[in-house]
Each structure stands twice: as C-alpha cells, then as structure tokens.
Design an enzyme around this catalytic site. Structure first.
Site, PDB file in Angstrom:
ATOM      1  N   ASP A  30       1.577  -2.993  20.275  1.00 36.85           N
ATOM      2  CA  ASP A  30       1.338  -3.584  19.415  1.00 36.85           C
ATOM      3  C   ASP A  30       2.498  -4.963  18.843  1.00 36.85           C
ATOM      4  O   ASP A  30       3.569  -4.098  18.753  1.00 36.85           O
ATOM      5  CB  ASP A  30       0.953  -3.480  17.954  1.00 36.85           C
ATOM      6  N   HIS A  97     -12.160  -8.225  18.482  1.00 38.24           N
ATOM      7  CA  HIS A  97     -12.556  -7.918  19.798  1.00 38.24           C
ATOM      8  C   HIS A  97     -11.977  -6.277  19.697  1.00 38.24           C
ATOM      9  O   HIS A  97     -11.168  -5.833  19.039  1.00 38.24           O
ATOM     10  CB  HIS A  97     -11.531  -8.373  20.946  1.00 38.24           C
ATOM     11  N   HIS A  99     -10.897  -2.676  18.696  1.00 36.06           N
ATOM     12  CA  HIS A  99      -9.563  -2.160  19.286  1.00 36.06           C
ATOM     13  C   HIS A  99      -8.667  -0.308  18.064  1.00 36.06           C
ATOM     14  O   HIS A  99      -9.682  -1.088  17.137  1.00 36.06           O
ATOM     15  CB  HIS A  99      -8.408  -3.347  19.993  1.00 36.06           C
TER      16      HIS A  99
END
Length: 107
Positions: A30, A97, A99
């Site tokens: 990240d 999306h 995750h």
C-alpha cells in the site's frame, strides 16, 4: 484502458511494489500504509466490491483467502496479521476494485 487504478497496476501501466503475483491475483505494498506491513491483495478480474461478487467469483475468493496467510508469512507477519475488506463508500472503500488489506507488525 480502464480508469481503475488497480486495473492499471495489473496491466503494468502504473508501477507498484509487487510482493506476489499469479494468474488470478496480485499483491502489492500500500502506498499509504496504516501499519508497518500493509499489503493489498486484488483479483486480476475487476469487480467493484465484495457486494458485487457473483457466483462465478466464489472459487477465486476462496483461493485469495487461502493465499492471505502465505503472503502474510512471506512478508514477516509470523505472529499474526489483520485482514480488512472495505465494501462501498459507507464501508470506507476508496478504490472500487475489490481488495483485501493485509496488515501487521513483523515479529
């Protein structure tokens, strides 16, 4: 090209610090970590969130969840880790999306 940032990472149009990749999923660090180890595991097929998962995604989701502890251990999270899936704006999702956040502190 999709305007989804994660799809662009999958297509290698945007760089990422990839820690795991196979034919179905990609895991990378990240860029705004909330823990010393903060990884994002994404499916290579796009769907917005867990709420948008369909029956055809069932096996993929199972494989992703099975892979999480392996990825965590390979990245130094030997004493445990936290997973998080934000779903929808009300659930704190920022990138639409699916995750899985994998977070923790190395031993």
């Amino acid at each position: 090209m999709s305007d989804c940032i994660f799809c662009q990472i999958i297509e290698k149009h945007i760089p990422a610090s990839v820690v795991y990749e196979d034919d179905e999923m990609l895991c990378f660090k990240d860029i705004n970590p909330a823990a010393p180890v903060h990884l994002l595991l994404i499916p290579k097929v796009h769907f917005d969130s867990l709420a948008h998962a369909q029956a055809k995604h069932e096996a993929l989701l199972g494989r992703m969840m099975f892979k999480v502890p392996q990825i965590a251990q390979a990245n130094g999270l030997n004493n445990g880790f936290k997973t998080q899936i934000n779903t929808g704006k009300g659930g704190g999702q920022e990138v639409f999306h699916l995750h899985i956040h994998i977070m923790g502190r190395p031993a």
